[in-house]
Write an enzyme that holds these catalytic residues in place. Structure first.
Site, mmCIF file in Angstrom:
data_model
loop_
_atom_site.group_PDB
_atom_site.id
_atom_site.type_symbol
_atom_site.label_atom_id
_atom_site.label_comp_id
_atom_site.label_asym_id
_atom_site.label_seq_id
_atom_site.Cartn_x
_atom_site.Cartn_y
_atom_site.Cartn_z
ATOM 1 N N THR B 19 0.822 -1.213 0.000
ATOM 2 C CA THR B 19 0.000 0.000 0.000
ATOM 3 C C THR B 19 0.853 1.260 0.000
ATOM 4 O O THR B 19 0.631 2.187 -0.791
ATOM 5 C CB THR B 19 -0.896 0.021 1.267
ATOM 6 O OG1 THR B 19 -1.515 -1.257 1.398
ATOM 7 C CG2 THR B 19 -1.945 1.099 1.164
ATOM 8 N N VAL B 20 1.850 1.299 0.894
ATOM 9 C CA VAL B 20 2.676 2.506 1.012
ATOM 10 C C VAL B 20 3.607 2.651 -0.187
ATOM 11 O O VAL B 20 3.723 3.733 -0.772
ATOM 12 C CB VAL B 20 3.489 2.490 2.330
ATOM 13 C CG1 VAL B 20 4.341 3.735 2.455
ATOM 14 C CG2 VAL B 20 2.553 2.367 3.528
ATOM 15 N N GLU B 136 11.093 8.790 9.281
ATOM 16 C CA GLU B 136 9.910 9.510 9.788
ATOM 17 C C GLU B 136 8.662 8.643 9.710
ATOM 18 O O GLU B 136 7.790 8.690 10.589
ATOM 19 C CB GLU B 136 9.700 10.800 8.979
ATOM 20 C CG GLU B 136 8.523 11.638 9.418
ATOM 21 C CD GLU B 136 8.683 12.163 10.836
ATOM 22 O OE1 GLU B 136 9.423 13.122 11.022
ATOM 23 O OE2 GLU B 136 8.059 11.597 11.767
ATOM 24 N N VAL B 139 7.224 5.697 12.615
ATOM 25 C CA VAL B 139 6.464 5.935 13.849
ATOM 26 C C VAL B 139 5.338 6.913 13.563
ATOM 27 O O VAL B 139 5.575 8.000 13.038
ATOM 28 C CB VAL B 139 7.374 6.506 14.958
ATOM 29 C CG1 VAL B 139 6.562 6.798 16.213
ATOM 30 C CG2 VAL B 139 8.513 5.548 15.264
ATOM 31 N N ILE B 143 2.469 11.666 10.921
ATOM 32 C CA ILE B 143 2.740 12.691 11.929
ATOM 33 C C ILE B 143 4.239 12.952 12.008
ATOM 34 O O ILE B 143 5.015 12.010 12.139
ATOM 35 C CB ILE B 143 2.235 12.227 13.319
ATOM 36 C CG1 ILE B 143 0.751 11.867 13.245
ATOM 37 C CG2 ILE B 143 2.487 13.287 14.376
ATOM 38 C CD1 ILE B 143 0.229 11.191 14.501
ATOM 39 N N GLY B 194 -10.605 -5.124 7.250
ATOM 40 C CA GLY B 194 -9.222 -4.862 6.854
ATOM 41 C C GLY B 194 -8.475 -3.928 7.794
ATOM 42 O O GLY B 194 -7.365 -3.493 7.489
ATOM 43 N N GLU B 197 -5.141 -7.420 11.139
ATOM 44 C CA GLU B 197 -4.575 -8.555 10.418
ATOM 45 C C GLU B 197 -5.282 -9.846 10.823
ATOM 46 O O GLU B 197 -5.882 -9.926 11.892
ATOM 47 C CB GLU B 197 -3.084 -8.696 10.757
ATOM 48 C CG GLU B 197 -2.254 -7.450 10.550
ATOM 49 C CD GLU B 197 -1.845 -7.273 9.102
ATOM 50 O OE1 GLU B 197 -1.968 -8.246 8.313
ATOM 51 O OE2 GLU B 197 -1.414 -6.167 8.732
ATOM 52 N N ASP B 208 3.732 -3.926 18.366
ATOM 53 C CA ASP B 208 3.960 -2.857 17.386
ATOM 54 C C ASP B 208 4.176 -1.527 18.107
ATOM 55 O O ASP B 208 5.094 -0.767 17.777
ATOM 56 C CB ASP B 208 2.757 -2.776 16.438
ATOM 57 C CG ASP B 208 2.877 -1.620 15.466
ATOM 58 O OD1 ASP B 208 3.745 -1.699 14.566
ATOM 59 O OD2 ASP B 208 2.126 -0.645 15.596
ATOM 60 N N LYS B 212 7.675 0.955 18.150
ATOM 61 C CA LYS B 212 7.677 2.398 17.869
ATOM 62 C C LYS B 212 8.166 3.178 19.088
ATOM 63 O O LYS B 212 8.925 4.143 18.967
ATOM 64 C CB LYS B 212 6.277 2.845 17.459
ATOM 65 C CG LYS B 212 5.845 2.251 16.111
ATOM 66 C CD LYS B 212 4.340 2.390 15.897
ATOM 67 C CE LYS B 212 3.926 1.892 14.516
ATOM 68 N NZ LYS B 212 2.451 1.746 14.409
#
Lengths: 438, 438
Positions: B19-20, B136, B139, B143, B194, B197, B208, B212
């Site tokens: 996606t990213v 960047e 995390v 933002i 979605g 997971e 997770d 971070k």
């Protein structure tokens, strides 16, 4: 940039030793170690200027050159860069900034009034001398809002920037809401406590917010700074009745500065707003500030924190100083002065949004229906209308408050409908109109 | 930095087209104009790597070199810098980052798992090759939290960094609160939509967030990254009863990551918390993220916005790319690897704060008094204690919920008091303990 990229100290001159200037001087004198970073030049305070040389400001000024005239500080050969913390859009502040830039020295300023009035000219001067002009501290005190707009949103289309930019107004509104008391009473108390100036006009009538907004607008949209041609309305007219109605309807009243892209240009407006209670900005209470940035890729990011105070504002100056010590040379207004587009103003009457309207309705048969009819005639769709008789208002000349919340409509329609309702003689006071934001 | 400071394009290779990655590729291909800044090198996407070359990802890949093996992309002579968006703490992600850094190419990554596990080693590798390693996007998605810690707080003493860092957990907690339904039901729905997971462990059990937080801790306190030795508790045990009690008491339950300086070291902890309803972080609902930074000069600043999503995360990558195009070379972890201090862990049992305790108390005479007595024996001062019989719980084996809010006390005292209460046989289920934060 004319500074040699070396390990030699960057010699700092601070013009203005008020709350922020004194805090900055203390920090520069006591935190040399923490402020020195690898690959960055060490920072050394060498000179200061203020009206009164002898006043005790909580730091040892014996090793510093004192200048009674700020412009002399800018020309001091032992000063490599100038921090301007005098304030005011002209006079000594403008002189020292111009003198520094003309001499090829970088400038850091916290002066929003100066930037709002002369930012374009000063940016051009800085570019001509190839020196940076930085001003993180000028907007929203300790919040890194300027660098967010400058560094964090490249390649994105900013669609809106808004914020709670004046701590005095936010403090007053917060107390009005929490304590149910009138504007004048809170203002008097705020003045007594030092949260408001003796002449509060600049803050409570929205001009300070307007100055800060003008700077954000330029950075957000790549336009020339235009602070004088915007819609500005302060908080003096907000009443306890409005506060009570807002709470009942699920809103909180905040003074916002908003710059927003529309089809016809950029809306720049400063006015009280009704914010939904669950919005992020609605939680920013007391003297805190916040800036919201909306872009096409991010949706919205919100930065909040202290909007004023000596240490918090000095902290933003320190961040700018650190950027210079590392050799960064950002453009003052993100883009080169020559590429900034003229500010194209969107007309306020074309503003679209929801509206809160409070009417003081004369208690006559049919008044209520006539008001609803006038709203309908102007195409205004109502979300809610609340008529509530106050127990004490009875008799032939009584009146009662009617609160109307509209669906999204156009400012012009609301104004025309209000004119018609006033002309009809159904109200005995000017309608109170507050725009609703999300 | 090995890149020539010139006007030649900076040739970007993107490893990973999820996606990213796909969003980033689309933006690089369509926004060349917006991304080019004066004094910065233009950005050009030249190569990509992914498992499947043929899949349609919404951009024209015909002019790009496709690498089936990510490490090959790092060694492609037409790639000047690598963006790693594969994910995972080892495997292809680690290979491509190492290969790029070893070849002297800057790396941008959104991979918090990789950084949490190998960040120190990779930072050292980047420094050895004198190339930047930026993250960047790793995390809090869109933002600008990393750059706030890196650039905006120099010379300040950070005392605490905390945040809502996992959108899946925040989404689940928000729906549990709004709809009054159980964790398992919301999780199942989130998986269907979605937002979670198929194997949700990584998110809902707090790992997770821990990854971070470990990165933020290092930047905030100048310490080595330590992600494996921290207190981690997820949100599975939160019940509708807790949600109801929180609402009644004026709190909202959020999964926070908190790193906090104490007298004995740094507390790093991930756990559900009760936040006062009027706090800024309590307003961060749904998939949004937020990071709060407390310093000695600023008090607290809070940054909030989208924590995930293709465009928002890609936007943070774009900001890093722009920094590289402008020739910036920040240290990966703000300070040189060699000057990072070892992480000194504060013991969780020494944590001090308020506590929410929910007990399922067996309905016997004297139970209530015995519980209060146990708390007193352990020096725990109670702010409130609420015992409320549920209408359906009657009969000889009935039990009832008792909610206790403590004043500030020590974690060890609460644990010992709970052990004693359980041993006394007054409760028929394990006590629910949720820490209260401000």
């Amino acid at each position: 940039m004319t500074l040699p990229s070396s390990d030699s100290p960057l010699r700092v001159g601070v013009a203005g030793l008020g709350t922020v200037g004194a805090a900055l001087a203390r920090l520069l004198l006591t935190r040399a170690q923490e402020l020195s970073a690898e690959g960055a030049r060490p920072l050394r305070l060498t000179a200061v200027s203020a009206r009164d040389a002898s006043k005790d400001r909580g730091f040892d000024a014996s090793g510093l050159t004192f200048h009674a005239n700020a412009a002399d500080l800018a020309r001091d050969p032992n000063v490599d860069l100038v921090v301007e913390l005098i304030g005011g859009e002209d006079g000594a502040a403008k002189s020292v900034v111009e003198a520094a830039l003309e001499t090829g020295k970088p400038v850091i300023t916290a002066n929003k009034a100066l930037l709002a009035a002369h930012g374009l000219q000063l940016a051009a001067l800085a570019e001509k001398s190839s020196v940076p002009l930085l001003f993180e501290a000028a907007v929203a005190g300790g919040i890194p809002a300027i660098r967010a707009l400058r560094d964090a949103v490249p390649g994105q289309k900013v669609t809106r920037v808004s914020g709670i930019l004046n701590g005095t107004c936010n403090y007053i509104l917060t107390r009005m809401e929490n304590e149910g008391i009138a504007f004048d009473d809170v203002l008097a108390d705020a003045q007594r406590l030092g949260y408001a100036e003796a002449d509060p006009t600049f803050d409570v009538d929205g001009f300070d917010t307007a100055h800060k907004l003008a700077i954000l607008t330029s950075l957000a949209f790549g336009t020339e700074i235009e602070a004088s041609d915007m819609y500005v309305e302060g908080i003096r007219a907000i009443t306890p009745d409005d506060m009570a109605a807002a709470a009942e309807l699920g809103y909180r009243i905040k003074l916002l500065g908003v710059a927003q892209l529309t089809d016809t240009g950029i809306e720049q407006r400063v006015h009280p707003t009704m914010l939904p209670l669950d919005s992020t900005l609605a939680q920013i209470n007391g003297v805190l500030n916040a800036v919201a940035i909306d872009t096409d890729l991010l949706g919205e990011i919100v930065l909040s924190g202290p909007g004023a105070g000596g240490d918090a504002t000095a902290a933003s100056v320190l961040a700018d100083l650190q950027d210079l010590a590392r050799g960064l040379e950002p453009k003052p207004l993100r883009l080169p002065r020559g590429t900034l587009r003229p500010y194209q103003k969107a007309r306020m009457r074309a503003h679209e949004g929801g509206y809160y309207v409070r009417l003081s309705v004369v208690d006559k048969p049919g008044a209520f229906a006539a008001i609803a009819q006038r709203m309908a005639e102007h195409g205004i769709s109502l979300q809610s209308i609340v008529q509530r008789r106050k127990p004490t208002d009875t008799g032939p000349h009584s009146h009662q408050p009617v609160i109307i919340i509209t669906h999204e409509t156009m400012e012009l329609s609301v104004r025309e409908a209000m004119d018609a309702i006033v002309a009809d003689g159904h109200v005995n006071a000017a309608p109170q109109i507050i725009r609703i934001e999300r």
